[in-house]
Design an enzyme around this catalytic site. Structure first.
Site, PDB file in Angstrom:
ATOM      1  N   CYS A 110      78.546   3.549  16.948  1.00 44.51           N
ATOM      2  CA  CYS A 110      79.954   3.418  17.341  1.00 44.51           C
ATOM      3  C   CYS A 110      80.401   4.638  18.152  1.00 44.51           C
ATOM      4  O   CYS A 110      79.956   4.809  19.267  1.00 44.51           O
ATOM      5  CB  CYS A 110      80.836   3.162  16.118  1.00 44.51           C
ATOM      6  N   HIS A 216      78.346  -1.317  13.374  1.00 44.32           N
ATOM      7  CA  HIS A 216      78.084  -0.441  12.225  1.00 44.32           C
ATOM      8  C   HIS A 216      77.000  -1.054  11.334  1.00 44.32           C
ATOM      9  O   HIS A 216      77.282  -1.640  10.286  1.00 44.32           O
ATOM     10  CB  HIS A 216      79.369  -0.217  11.429  1.00 44.32           C
ATOM     11  N   GLU A 218      75.017   0.361   9.336  1.00 44.11           N
ATOM     12  CA  GLU A 218      74.948   0.976   8.000  1.00 44.11           C
ATOM     13  C   GLU A 218      75.766   0.210   6.977  1.00 44.11           C
ATOM     14  O   GLU A 218      75.491   0.279   5.760  1.00 44.11           O
ATOM     15  CB  GLU A 218      75.401   2.445   8.067  1.00 44.11           C
TER      16      GLU A 218
END
Length: 240
Positions: A110, A216, A218
């Protein structure tokens, strides 16, 4: 020994005025799951500390956060720029330049992707909705980080294509800015349906690998196992 992955942090002040360097635990969890040892890198104004971290880690993950200051890519901010952190910008640009100069593998997520692009003399769209006609939704409200929100098309014969072994995947999305002109040595490896660059990569003659993704991953590694492969690839490169 497991590869040591440096993870950038952000400045935060609580209601009592105490200052912290913080990061979403999802980054730490994703690196752990991929077999790396995460080490948090605090924002500091001491350049010597940057050298210490570069010597310590085997790769660096640049995390998400607030907008990169437009002055770094030769523009004045438009009114839609949400917020900036001048100390973080300055520190992370120095950190990237050191990491790039020492051939460390680098992953940007990001804001991290945007920071890398700016560091390599690229530019950004300061606000997708106001600067890109007919753009789709990229920053939903009140949605969990593990929810898939829109699709992207992956460019053939790229690192990303090899990681996911697919031409199209669904991702989450939490950004109002995006890469405009790619930085030196970078190429786009994925696009959203409205043409926004969703991933980029650089493979350099010295063997260095740079990856950037606009979403994202993660936040997806627990519920959507396929995104573990991205971190697995990065950690593997950090172990070489």
């Amino acid at each position: 020994m497991r590869p040591i992955i440096g993870i950038t942090t952000f400045n935060e002040t609580n209601s009592r005025g105490s200052r912290f360097n913080s990061v979403n635990y999802n980054y730490i969890k994703a690196v752990h799951m991929a077999g790396g040892t995460p080490v948090l890198i605090p924002v500091t104004d001491c350049d010597e500390r940057i050298d210490d971290y570069i010597d310590l880690v085997n790769g660096i993950l640049f995390t998400g956060g607030v907008d990169v200051a437009p002055l770094y890519y030769g523009e004045n901010p438009i009114k839609e720029v949400h917020s900036i952190d001048a100390k973080r910008d300055e520190f992370e640009l120095k950190l990237f330049n050191k990491a790039f100069g020492t051939k460390l593998p680098i992953l940007g997520i990001c804001r991290g992707m945007q920071l890398i692009n700016v560091a390599l003399k690229g530019t950004l769209f300061q606000d997708i909705n106001s600067q890109i006609p007919d753009s789709l939704g990229h920053y939903p409200n009140n949605i969990q980080s593990d929810v898939l929100y829109h699709s992207i098309e992956i460019v053939e014969n790229t690192i990303l294509a090899n990681i996911f072994n697919s031409k199209e995947i669904n991702i989450n999305s939490f950004h109002h800015q995006a890469v405009k002109d790619l930085g030196e040595g970078l190429k786009a490896s994925a696009f959203s349906k409205d043409g926004i660059i969703e991933a980029m990569e650089g493979v350099y003659s010295n063997g260095q690998i740079i990856l950037g993704v606009q979403w994202h991953p993660e936040g997806l590694v627990v519920k959507h196992e396929e995104f573990r492969k991205l971190f697995g690839f990065f950690v593997e490169k950090c172990s070489l």
